[in-house]
Scaffold this motif. Structure first.
Motif, PDB file in Angstrom:
ATOM      1  N   PHE A 296     -23.610 -75.224  15.406  1.00  0.00           N
ATOM      2  CA  PHE A 296     -24.558 -74.111  15.323  1.00  0.00           C
ATOM      3  C   PHE A 296     -23.899 -72.894  14.685  1.00  0.00           C
ATOM      4  O   PHE A 296     -24.474 -72.258  13.792  1.00  0.00           O
ATOM      5  CB  PHE A 296     -25.082 -73.757  16.712  1.00  0.00           C
ATOM      6  CG  PHE A 296     -25.822 -72.457  16.763  1.00  0.00           C
ATOM      7  CD1 PHE A 296     -27.099 -72.350  16.232  1.00  0.00           C
ATOM      8  CD2 PHE A 296     -25.235 -71.320  17.319  1.00  0.00           C
ATOM      9  CE1 PHE A 296     -27.784 -71.140  16.261  1.00  0.00           C
ATOM     10  CE2 PHE A 296     -25.906 -70.116  17.352  1.00  0.00           C
ATOM     11  CZ  PHE A 296     -27.182 -70.023  16.824  1.00  0.00           C
ATOM     12  N   ARG A 297     -22.683 -72.558  15.135  1.00  0.00           N
ATOM     13  CA  ARG A 297     -22.003 -71.384  14.600  1.00  0.00           C
ATOM     14  C   ARG A 297     -21.641 -71.560  13.126  1.00  0.00           C
ATOM     15  O   ARG A 297     -21.684 -70.612  12.344  1.00  0.00           O
ATOM     16  CB  ARG A 297     -20.749 -71.075  15.420  1.00  0.00           C
ATOM     17  CG  ARG A 297     -21.019 -70.670  16.852  1.00  0.00           C
ATOM     18  CD  ARG A 297     -21.839 -69.393  16.924  1.00  0.00           C
ATOM     19  NE  ARG A 297     -22.238 -69.102  18.293  1.00  0.00           N
ATOM     20  CZ  ARG A 297     -23.116 -68.168  18.633  1.00  0.00           C
ATOM     21  NH1 ARG A 297     -23.702 -67.447  17.684  1.00  0.00           N
ATOM     22  NH2 ARG A 297     -23.440 -67.966  19.905  1.00  0.00           N
ATOM     23  N   PHE A 298     -21.285 -72.787  12.755  1.00  0.00           N
ATOM     24  CA  PHE A 298     -20.961 -73.039  11.349  1.00  0.00           C
ATOM     25  C   PHE A 298     -22.182 -72.790  10.469  1.00  0.00           C
ATOM     26  O   PHE A 298     -22.108 -72.077   9.455  1.00  0.00           O
ATOM     27  CB  PHE A 298     -20.452 -74.458  11.140  1.00  0.00           C
ATOM     28  CG  PHE A 298     -20.364 -74.847   9.695  1.00  0.00           C
ATOM     29  CD1 PHE A 298     -19.338 -74.371   8.896  1.00  0.00           C
ATOM     30  CD2 PHE A 298     -21.333 -75.653   9.116  1.00  0.00           C
ATOM     31  CE1 PHE A 298     -19.267 -74.689   7.550  1.00  0.00           C
ATOM     32  CE2 PHE A 298     -21.275 -75.985   7.773  1.00  0.00           C
ATOM     33  CZ  PHE A 298     -20.233 -75.497   6.998  1.00  0.00           C
ATOM     34  N   PHE A 299     -23.315 -73.391  10.830  1.00  0.00           N
ATOM     35  CA  PHE A 299     -24.505 -73.214  10.015  1.00  0.00           C
ATOM     36  C   PHE A 299     -24.962 -71.760  10.010  1.00  0.00           C
ATOM     37  O   PHE A 299     -25.413 -71.246   8.988  1.00  0.00           O
ATOM     38  CB  PHE A 299     -25.630 -74.131  10.502  1.00  0.00           C
ATOM     39  CG  PHE A 299     -25.519 -75.530   9.989  1.00  0.00           C
ATOM     40  CD1 PHE A 299     -25.806 -75.816   8.671  1.00  0.00           C
ATOM     41  CD2 PHE A 299     -25.121 -76.555  10.813  1.00  0.00           C
ATOM     42  CE1 PHE A 299     -25.699 -77.109   8.174  1.00  0.00           C
ATOM     43  CE2 PHE A 299     -25.003 -77.849  10.328  1.00  0.00           C
ATOM     44  CZ  PHE A 299     -25.298 -78.127   9.007  1.00  0.00           C
ATOM     45  N   GLN A 300     -24.830 -71.101  11.152  1.00  0.00           N
ATOM     46  CA  GLN A 300     -25.233 -69.701  11.225  1.00  0.00           C
ATOM     47  C   GLN A 300     -24.428 -68.842  10.253  1.00  0.00           C
ATOM     48  O   GLN A 300     -24.981 -68.062   9.470  1.00  0.00           O
ATOM     49  CB  GLN A 300     -25.054 -69.184  12.655  1.00  0.00           C
ATOM     50  CG  GLN A 300     -25.440 -67.729  12.847  1.00  0.00           C
ATOM     51  CD  GLN A 300     -25.023 -67.203  14.203  1.00  0.00           C
ATOM     52  OE1 GLN A 300     -23.848 -67.211  14.547  1.00  0.00           O
ATOM     53  NE2 GLN A 300     -25.999 -66.764  14.984  1.00  0.00           N
ATOM     54  N   THR A 301     -23.110 -68.991  10.280  1.00  0.00           N
ATOM     55  CA  THR A 301     -22.267 -68.156   9.429  1.00  0.00           C
ATOM     56  C   THR A 301     -22.343 -68.583   7.962  1.00  0.00           C
ATOM     57  O   THR A 301     -22.309 -67.738   7.064  1.00  0.00           O
ATOM     58  CB  THR A 301     -20.817 -68.190   9.922  1.00  0.00           C
ATOM     59  OG1 THR A 301     -20.375 -69.560  10.039  1.00  0.00           O
ATOM     60  CG2 THR A 301     -20.690 -67.528  11.290  1.00  0.00           C
ATOM     61  N   ALA A 302     -22.459 -69.881   7.711  1.00  0.00           N
ATOM     62  CA  ALA A 302     -22.576 -70.349   6.332  1.00  0.00           C
ATOM     63  C   ALA A 302     -23.868 -69.842   5.690  1.00  0.00           C
ATOM     64  O   ALA A 302     -23.880 -69.426   4.526  1.00  0.00           O
ATOM     65  CB  ALA A 302     -22.514 -71.872   6.281  1.00  0.00           C
TER      66      ALA A 302
ATOM     67  N   GLU B  65     -15.595 -67.174   4.870  1.00  0.00           N
ATOM     68  CA  GLU B  65     -14.287 -67.403   5.480  1.00  0.00           C
ATOM     69  C   GLU B  65     -14.429 -67.740   6.960  1.00  0.00           C
ATOM     70  O   GLU B  65     -13.723 -68.616   7.486  1.00  0.00           O
ATOM     71  CB  GLU B  65     -13.402 -66.168   5.295  1.00  0.00           C
ATOM     72  CG  GLU B  65     -12.013 -66.294   5.872  1.00  0.00           C
ATOM     73  CD  GLU B  65     -11.195 -67.417   5.251  1.00  0.00           C
ATOM     74  OE1 GLU B  65     -10.237 -67.874   5.917  1.00  0.00           O
ATOM     75  OE2 GLU B  65     -11.504 -67.824   4.115  1.00  0.00           O
ATOM     76  N   ILE B  66     -15.345 -67.087   7.652  1.00  0.00           N
ATOM     77  CA  ILE B  66     -15.577 -67.391   9.064  1.00  0.00           C
ATOM     78  C   ILE B  66     -16.101 -68.816   9.215  1.00  0.00           C
ATOM     79  O   ILE B  66     -15.646 -69.580  10.081  1.00  0.00           O
ATOM     80  CB  ILE B  66     -16.565 -66.379   9.675  1.00  0.00           C
ATOM     81  CG1 ILE B  66     -15.934 -64.982   9.727  1.00  0.00           C
ATOM     82  CG2 ILE B  66     -16.990 -66.816  11.079  1.00  0.00           C
ATOM     83  CD1 ILE B  66     -16.922 -63.875  10.022  1.00  0.00           C
ATOM     84  N   ALA B  67     -17.054 -69.201   8.363  1.00  0.00           N
ATOM     85  CA  ALA B  67     -17.599 -70.566   8.410  1.00  0.00           C
ATOM     86  C   ALA B  67     -16.503 -71.592   8.148  1.00  0.00           C
ATOM     87  O   ALA B  67     -16.453 -72.653   8.784  1.00  0.00           O
ATOM     88  CB  ALA B  67     -18.731 -70.711   7.401  1.00  0.00           C
ATOM     89  N   ARG B  68     -15.611 -71.298   7.207  1.00  0.00           N
ATOM     90  CA  ARG B  68     -14.516 -72.223   6.897  1.00  0.00           C
ATOM     91  C   ARG B  68     -13.605 -72.410   8.112  1.00  0.00           C
ATOM     92  O   ARG B  68     -13.193 -73.539   8.436  1.00  0.00           O
ATOM     93  CB  ARG B  68     -13.707 -71.688   5.722  1.00  0.00           C
ATOM     94  CG  ARG B  68     -12.640 -72.643   5.208  1.00  0.00           C
ATOM     95  CD  ARG B  68     -11.801 -71.981   4.131  1.00  0.00           C
ATOM     96  NE  ARG B  68     -10.921 -70.977   4.706  1.00  0.00           N
ATOM     97  CZ  ARG B  68      -9.701 -71.227   5.210  1.00  0.00           C
ATOM     98  NH1 ARG B  68      -9.231 -72.466   5.208  1.00  0.00           N
ATOM     99  NH2 ARG B  68      -8.974 -70.265   5.710  1.00  0.00           N
ATOM    100  N   LYS B  69     -13.296 -71.344   8.811  1.00  0.00           N
ATOM    101  CA  LYS B  69     -12.425 -71.435   9.989  1.00  0.00           C
ATOM    102  C   LYS B  69     -13.088 -72.253  11.099  1.00  0.00           C
ATOM    103  O   LYS B  69     -12.421 -73.027  11.794  1.00  0.00           O
ATOM    104  CB  LYS B  69     -12.076 -70.038  10.488  1.00  0.00           C
ATOM    105  CG  LYS B  69     -11.143 -69.268   9.568  1.00  0.00           C
ATOM    106  CD  LYS B  69     -10.873 -67.868  10.098  1.00  0.00           C
ATOM    107  CE  LYS B  69      -9.925 -67.099   9.187  1.00  0.00           C
ATOM    108  NZ  LYS B  69      -9.688 -65.719   9.678  1.00  0.00           N
TER     109      LYS B  69
END
Length: 305
Positions: free
Chosen positions: A264-270, A283-287
């Motif tokens: 969820f957090r990945f898709f949100q930030t991406a 960069e946040i999504a990559r981490k």
């Protein structure tokens, strides 16, 4: 309920594939979306139907081919050897956008000495609610406008590859965005999206400012993602910029809820990067994705999650 239905079906499919390799699996049964009115009985019937099909499967297998990873083409050739390698597509029924398209073509010709074809959206996409014609999928395109006035943008808009409509980027804002290889032909589409004629003129100006120099007889535009929001959208995206500045990844929470939280957090930030162009969100999504990758390199993922 759909979560549990899919988990049960996943176990069935995995075990059938393990003990009956080479048989055709009727996975299309699971592809229909669940609705709010779907009952436990309906879910159970679907699983039972799947079991019945698996029990009856006895014919020779049709092995599914490996699907290669999609090839991205971040760079877009605009001109080569004195000729244009792209075409500009503008809304046929919007005179202000047509004027911006002519200014774009004139600016590109002044830079590269090649006349860039100007096409209306009705030429490249004669039917409403349809993809552009095959011959135009085999060339680089620059699409100007938004989904309300340029029908050629609709397939990209429907796939979340661009967002220009009456609300986004809003006001006199713009999006200048490369859509990499959307048709699988090795050709790109650059979207100069705007909600207003003033936004379209601004998008054209930004694009012309970023035109690359000729090198070895070719003008190659690197991937573009330049977003300038306007209207009410500016207020929303300015708030996201503030969040990006102070965003901290809660790794303990991610690991404790690995079955759902990180994805969820990945898709949100991406998606925040996709719509804002703010590389801090990328960069946040990559981490977060690296955290997921590290976890599942060390721990087996259970389909019962």
């Amino acid at each position: 309920m759909s979560k549990y239905r899919n988990n049960i079906a996943s176990v069935i499919l995995h075990r059938f594939a393990r003990f009956h390799p080479g048989h055709r699996l009727p996975v299309h049964i699971l592809s229909q979306p669940a609705s709010a009115r779907q009952t436990k009985r309906g879910c159970l019937c679907r699983v039972l139907l799947l079991l019945g099909c698996l029990a009856a499967a006895g014919g020779p297998a049709v092995n599914l081919p490996d699907i290669p990873a999609p090839r991205l083409h971040p760079d877009t050739t605009l001109a080569a050897d004195g000729r244009a390698e792209c075409a500009i597509v503008y809304p046929a029924a919007a005179p202000d956008y047509a004027r911006a398209a002519r200014e774009l073509a004139a600016g590109m010709q002044a830079r590269y000495g090649a006349a860039v074809p100007l096409l209306t959206d009705e030429e490249v996409c004669p039917r409403q609610l349809a993809p552009i014609l095959p011959e135009y999928r085999r060339q680089n395109l620059v699409l100007l406008g938004n989904v309300r006035n340029n029908r050629a943008l609709l397939p990209l808009y429907a796939g979340f590859w661009c967002g220009a409509d009456g609300a986004y980027p809003g006001g006199d804002g713009y999006e200048v965005r490369t859509v990499c290889n959307p048709w699988g032909t090795g050709k790109n589409t650059i979207v100069l999206g705007a909600s207003s004629p003033a936004g379209a003129a601004a998008a054209v100006a930004v694009f012309l400012e970023n035109l690359p120099e000729m090198a070895d007889g070719r003008a190659v535009m690197p991937r573009l993602l330049i977003i300038q929001p306007g209207g009410a959208v500016k207020y929303i995206l300015d708030g996201l910029a503030e969040k990006a500045a102070g965003y901290e990844i809660d790794y303990a929470r991610l690991i404790a809820n690995m079955h759902a939280e990180p994805v969820f957090r990945f898709f949100q930030t991406a998606f925040r990067y996709h719509w804002t162009g703010d590389r801090r969100w990328a960069e946040i999504a990559r981490k977060i994705m690296l955290c997921i990758d590290e976890h599942y390199n060390l721990k087996y993922y259970s389909v019962s999650h």
